[in-house]
Enzyme design. Structure first.
Site, PDB file in Angstrom:
ATOM      1  N   ASP A 140       0.776  -1.247   0.000  1.00 56.93           N
ATOM      2  CA  ASP A 140       0.000   0.000   0.000  1.00 56.93           C
ATOM      3  C   ASP A 140       0.811   1.303   0.000  1.00 56.93           C
ATOM      4  O   ASP A 140       0.431   2.264   0.676  1.00 56.93           O
ATOM      5  CB  ASP A 140      -0.954   0.027   1.200  1.00 56.93           C
ATOM      6  CG  ASP A 140      -1.860  -1.192   1.273  1.00 56.93           C
ATOM      7  OD1 ASP A 140      -1.898  -1.967   0.300  1.00 56.93           O
ATOM      8  OD2 ASP A 140      -2.514  -1.371   2.305  1.00 56.93           O
ATOM      9  N   LYS A 155      -7.309  -4.028  -2.794  1.00 58.76           N
ATOM     10  CA  LYS A 155      -7.922  -4.646  -1.626  1.00 58.76           C
ATOM     11  C   LYS A 155      -8.647  -3.586  -0.804  1.00 58.76           C
ATOM     12  O   LYS A 155      -8.417  -2.383  -0.983  1.00 58.76           O
ATOM     13  CB  LYS A 155      -6.882  -5.360  -0.761  1.00 58.76           C
ATOM     14  CG  LYS A 155      -5.875  -4.441  -0.088  1.00 58.76           C
ATOM     15  CD  LYS A 155      -4.893  -5.250   0.747  1.00 58.76           C
ATOM     16  CE  LYS A 155      -3.869  -4.369   1.445  1.00 58.76           C
ATOM     17  NZ  LYS A 155      -4.454  -3.485   2.484  1.00 58.76           N
ATOM     18  N   CYS A 197      -2.075  -2.295   8.181  1.00 57.66           N
ATOM     19  CA  CYS A 197      -1.999  -3.291   7.112  1.00 57.66           C
ATOM     20  C   CYS A 197      -0.736  -4.145   7.172  1.00 57.66           C
ATOM     21  O   CYS A 197      -0.780  -5.331   6.838  1.00 57.66           O
ATOM     22  CB  CYS A 197      -2.132  -2.606   5.753  1.00 57.66           C
ATOM     23  SG  CYS A 197      -3.794  -1.922   5.473  1.00 57.66           S
TER      24      CYS A 197
END
Length: 207
Positions: free
Chosen positions: A21, A84, A118
């Site tokens: 990310d 996602k 995450c």
């Protein structure tokens, strides 16, 4: 007989790199963002030299944008980022990718943001599934240094290895006689940039 001690040794033939990310909308909010992306790019380049499978995810890219160009994905058109919404990279698509590899993946090297969300969620998911997890601390960050610090502590307490980019890269090569050593050596010839890790050491007054 005493059980064998897990020492976390890395082998490129059974290790995958996860990049989590590192997207445009985080650029202005994540502590040391340019530096952690630079370090993650170094790990990415080493992984590609060593023919390791690489997984890149993007959290809700429609709203948070694509991976930043400094990461260097444009140099590797075979890497297709996976979108996602969950706070773990272990989507069904990622699990299928790991299972599809010719050689069994036993270890994962993990870089990205945010450390306490995450990255942590990914580490826990991987550990639950029996993978060895190596979190590259100079390639992971959060908006808050406090969250970053306690994210690392939580990840370590759960059984993952905290390590640095240079340690991971040289650990994956394993030997100066490795045929790719000279290419990889060029990546780490200059020291990795400072990512503020020293401010997380015990006894420091600021975080």
């Amino acid at each position: 007989m005493a059980s064998a001690c897990k020492i976390g040794r890395l082998f490129s033939s059974e290790t995958s790199l996860f990049l989590c990310d590192m997207q445009e909308k985080f650029r202005q909010t994540i502590q040391y963002f340019p530096q952690i992306v630079t370090v993650a790019s170094r790990v990415l380049n080493a992984a590609k030299f060593l023919d390791m499978p690489v997984i890149v995810t993007e959290q809700y890219p429609k709203g948070l944008g694509p991976s930043v160009p400094e990461l260097g994905l444009q140099n590797y058109p075979d890497i297709k980022p996976i979108a996602k919404t969950q706070f773990s990279m272990m989507t069904s698509e990622v699990e299928s990718f790991l299972k599809s590899q010719k050689q069994e993946i036993k270890s994962v090297v993990l870089c990205g943001i945010e450390t306490h969300v995450c990255v942590q969620g990914t580490a826990l998911s991987l550990l639950e599934k029996g993978f060895d997890v190596h979190v590259v601390v100079d390639a992971c960050s959060s908006r808050s240094m406090v969250d970053r610090m306690f994210g690392f502590e939580r990840i370590k307490a759960s059984g993952a290895w905290l390590t640095t980019s240079e340690s991971v890269i040289l650990g994956l090569v394993g030997d100066a006689a490795h045929p790719k050593f000279k290419e990889v050596q060029k990546i780490i010839w200059d020291s990795a940039p400072d990512t503020g890790l020293l401010t997380l050491l015990p006894g420091k007054k600021e975080y």
